[in-house]
Motif scaffolding. Structure first.
Motif, mmCIF file in Angstrom:
data_model
loop_
_atom_site.group_PDB
_atom_site.id
_atom_site.type_symbol
_atom_site.label_atom_id
_atom_site.label_comp_id
_atom_site.label_asym_id
_atom_site.label_seq_id
_atom_site.Cartn_x
_atom_site.Cartn_y
_atom_site.Cartn_z
ATOM 1 N N SER A 68 -1.945 2.527 -9.229
ATOM 2 C CA SER A 68 -2.156 1.390 -8.330
ATOM 3 C C SER A 68 -1.597 1.729 -6.943
ATOM 4 C CB SER A 68 -1.461 0.163 -8.913
ATOM 5 O OG SER A 68 -0.085 0.450 -9.066
ATOM 6 N N ASN A 69 -1.600 0.757 -6.031
ATOM 7 C CA ASN A 69 -1.167 0.983 -4.633
ATOM 8 C C ASN A 69 0.291 1.432 -4.553
ATOM 9 O OD1 ASN A 69 -3.547 -0.821 -4.398
ATOM 10 N ND2 ASN A 69 -3.051 -0.689 -2.234
ATOM 11 N N ASN A 70 0.520 2.522 -3.846
ATOM 12 C CA ASN A 70 1.877 3.030 -3.630
ATOM 13 C C ASN A 70 2.421 2.533 -2.288
ATOM 14 O OD1 ASN A 70 2.284 6.279 -5.130
ATOM 15 N ND2 ASN A 70 0.952 4.650 -5.803
ATOM 16 N N TYR A 71 3.745 2.516 -2.181
ATOM 17 C CA TYR A 71 4.394 2.289 -0.882
ATOM 18 C C TYR A 71 5.730 3.023 -0.908
ATOM 19 C CZ TYR A 71 7.367 -1.046 -3.323
ATOM 20 O OH TYR A 71 8.259 -1.608 -4.202
ATOM 21 N N GLY A 72 6.263 3.311 0.303
ATOM 22 C CA GLY A 72 7.531 4.033 0.388
ATOM 23 C C GLY A 72 7.546 4.934 1.615
ATOM 24 N N PRO A 73 8.504 5.880 1.677
ATOM 25 C CA PRO A 73 8.634 6.772 2.828
ATOM 26 C C PRO A 73 7.394 7.633 3.058
ATOM 27 C CG PRO A 73 10.575 6.918 1.437
ATOM 28 C CD PRO A 73 9.584 6.089 0.699
ATOM 29 N N TYR A 74 7.140 7.962 4.322
ATOM 30 C CA TYR A 74 6.055 8.866 4.755
ATOM 31 C C TYR A 74 4.660 8.288 4.512
ATOM 32 C CZ TYR A 74 9.842 12.347 4.744
ATOM 33 O OH TYR A 74 11.020 13.022 4.955
ATOM 34 N N HIS A 75 4.557 6.963 4.369
ATOM 35 C CA HIS A 75 3.243 6.323 4.185
ATOM 36 C C HIS A 75 2.573 6.252 5.556
ATOM 37 C CE1 HIS A 75 1.170 2.900 1.667
ATOM 38 N NE2 HIS A 75 0.373 3.925 1.891
ATOM 39 N N PHE A 76 1.350 6.727 5.662
ATOM 40 C CA PHE A 76 0.673 6.818 6.959
ATOM 41 C C PHE A 76 0.432 5.411 7.547
ATOM 42 C CE2 PHE A 76 -2.717 7.634 9.993
ATOM 43 C CZ PHE A 76 -2.248 8.778 10.610
ATOM 44 N N PRO A 77 0.686 5.230 8.866
ATOM 45 C CA PRO A 77 0.664 3.886 9.474
ATOM 46 C C PRO A 77 -0.671 3.152 9.480
ATOM 47 C CG PRO A 77 1.747 5.462 10.923
ATOM 48 C CD PRO A 77 1.189 6.253 9.787
ATOM 49 N N GLU A 78 -1.746 3.722 8.962
ATOM 50 C CA GLU A 78 -3.006 2.955 8.905
ATOM 51 C C GLU A 78 -3.058 2.049 7.672
ATOM 52 O OE1 GLU A 78 -6.322 5.739 8.466
ATOM 53 O OE2 GLU A 78 -5.264 6.723 6.839
ATOM 54 N N LYS A 79 -2.190 2.281 6.687
ATOM 55 C CA LYS A 79 -2.221 1.518 5.432
ATOM 56 C C LYS A 79 -1.404 0.219 5.576
ATOM 57 C CE LYS A 79 -4.541 4.899 3.543
ATOM 58 N NZ LYS A 79 -3.993 6.017 2.836
ATOM 59 N N LEU A 80 -1.724 -0.778 4.734
ATOM 60 C CA LEU A 80 -1.194 -2.140 4.927
ATOM 61 C C LEU A 80 0.317 -2.193 5.196
ATOM 62 C CD1 LEU A 80 -1.886 -5.291 4.792
ATOM 63 C CD2 LEU A 80 -0.902 -5.153 2.512
ATOM 64 N N ILE A 81 1.123 -1.669 4.263
ATOM 65 C CA ILE A 81 2.574 -1.914 4.374
ATOM 66 C C ILE A 81 3.191 -1.233 5.596
ATOM 67 C CG2 ILE A 81 4.803 -1.434 3.225
ATOM 68 C CD1 ILE A 81 3.637 -2.633 0.697
ATOM 69 N N PRO A 82 2.956 0.079 5.823
ATOM 70 C CA PRO A 82 3.551 0.654 7.038
ATOM 71 C C PRO A 82 2.990 0.048 8.327
ATOM 72 C CG PRO A 82 2.146 2.248 5.903
ATOM 73 C CD PRO A 82 2.303 1.093 4.993
#
Ligand code: NAD
Ligand code: DAU
Length: 338
Positions: free
Chosen positions: A180-194
């Motif tokens: 499923s959807n991941n989140y955390g460090p080094y997530h590229f800024p185009e994705k929802l959470i970052p």
């Protein structure tokens, strides 16, 4: 043992490399094309470890990949390399077919030619399509039929079918994980959470698609990497493993939590035109990986989002270099009309 990690300069691949270097004593070769989503500075700390090596190249370049396998002779391949953003796939599907499908087949052909202990395909829950919002009792299991919605998910589903075909036809030792959807460090800024963290920090509008009612099942990236670690070492060849932590949230809930954590006003929320074909709800049933391999997620959303926000606050240089570079013009071009 030598592990070839493709796409290791991206979000999940880099987290996986750091975890492998911390947990095991294997050699890691990272192969990455360094597309817009790959960032060599992400691997700065790994580069100081003499068990780690970085090679730039394209998983879909057959000659190059065969040459690499002839020299490196990896024991295990973990394929993270992909075009991974749904919105981009709607605007430009072709590169998704090239990397996600052709690239996967080239990698597996190299595994057949040079021999391998395990080829692992990092896939996604998006291959199952979506679930209705009014049926919280429904979950994706490994037996749910593939039913993709976007060019991205169709390319990932195609790759999964190829992986299964190589197992059946050639006996290639393979595993597939669908997370499923991941989140955390080094997530590229185009994705929802970052994107929402960075926009909120900069007091910019937070673009929420439609009414923000779509549901995603969020998993802290380290938990995903731990699951892959178990699968490549203990998982059964030919099997698919779903990975998810029962952390379902609507997009609006996620955005409001981020605003609250950063002490920013909800007036920053901007409801914008919906994504075409927008999947309503993803929800994973992770019973199989729990029963077979003993995997359980360790980080819940409440603590994971705090850790993630802290990371973005402490690593501004990493994301400022991205959002002030070529990505800035792209973002304006991509989203100017909504
Ligand atoms: P990402 O976009 O952050 O990283 C992808 C990496 O692959 C980048 O470093 C990029 O340079 C590299 N790459 C792209 N094309 C390449 C090519 N042709 N040859 C070599 N390298 C290439 O993606 P991510 O979010 O880290 O996702 C990694 C994998 O996990 C993908 O296969 C994705 O489908 C899957 N996945 C992601 C999520 C998620 O929530 N992010 C969830 C489940 C599965
Ligand atoms: O489920 C796994 C998948 O999760 C991975 O396979 C993909 O690689 C990964 O990108 C992710 O796909 P999503 O489309 O779910 O992620 P994204 O961050 O793009 O969007 C999450 C939700 O937030 C989705 O419902 C769309 C919405 N959204 C997204 C963006 C970028 C917004 O409302 N506003 C936005 O600006």
């Amino acid at each position: 043992m030598k592990i070839l990690v493709t796409g290791g300069a991206g979000f999940i691949g880099s987290n996986f490399i750091y975890q492998q270097l911390a947990y095991h004593n294997d050699e890691i070769v990272c192969l990455d094309l360094l597309t817009y989503a790959g960032n060599l500075s992400t691997l700065d700390k790994a580069a100081k470890d003499n068990r780690f090596k970085f090679i730039k190249g394209d998983i879909a370049d057959r000659e190059f990949i065969y040459g690499l396998f002839a020299v490196e002779k990896p024991d295990i391949v973990v394929n993270f390399a992909a075009e991974s953003h749904v919105d981009r796939s709607i605007k430009m599907p072709e590169i998704f077919l090239q990397t996600n499908i052709i690239g996967t087949s080239v990698l597996m052909d190299a595994c057949r030619k040079y021999g391998i202990k395990r080829y692992h395909q990092v896939s996604t829950d998006e291959v199952y399509g979506d679930l209705p919002l009014d049926r919280p009792d429904l979950f994706f299991t490994e037996n749910t039929p593939v039913h993709a919605s976007s060019p991205y998910s169709a390319s990932k589903a195609s790759a999964d079918l190829l992986v299964q075909a190589y197992y059946r036809t050639y006996g290639l030792p393979v595993t597939i994980s669908r997370c499923s959807n991941n989140y955390g460090p080094y997530h590229f800024p185009e994705k929802l959470i970052p994107l929402m963290i960075i926009n909120a920090l900069n007091d910019k509008k937070l673009p929420v698609y439609g009414k923000g009612a779509n549901v995603r099942d969020w998993l802290y990236v380290e938990d995903h990497c731990k699951a892959i670690d178990l699968i490549i070492r203990k998982g059964r060849s030919g099997e698919i493993y779903n990975i998810g932590g029962h952390n379902e949230k609507t997009n609006l809930q996620v955005v409001k939590i981020i605003l609250r954590e950063l002490n920013k006003p909800e007036s920053l929320i901007d409801f914008v035109t919906d994504r075409p074909g927008h999947d309503r709800r993803y929800a994973i049933d992770p019973a199989k990986i729990h029963m077979q391999l003993g995997w359980l997620p360790e980080t819940n959303f409440e603590s994971g989002i705090k850790k993630t926000i802290k990371w973005y606050l402490e690593n501004k240089t990493w994301w400022e270099e991205i959002i002030n570079g070529a990505y800035k013009d792209y973002y304006q071009r991509m989203y100017e009309k909504r």
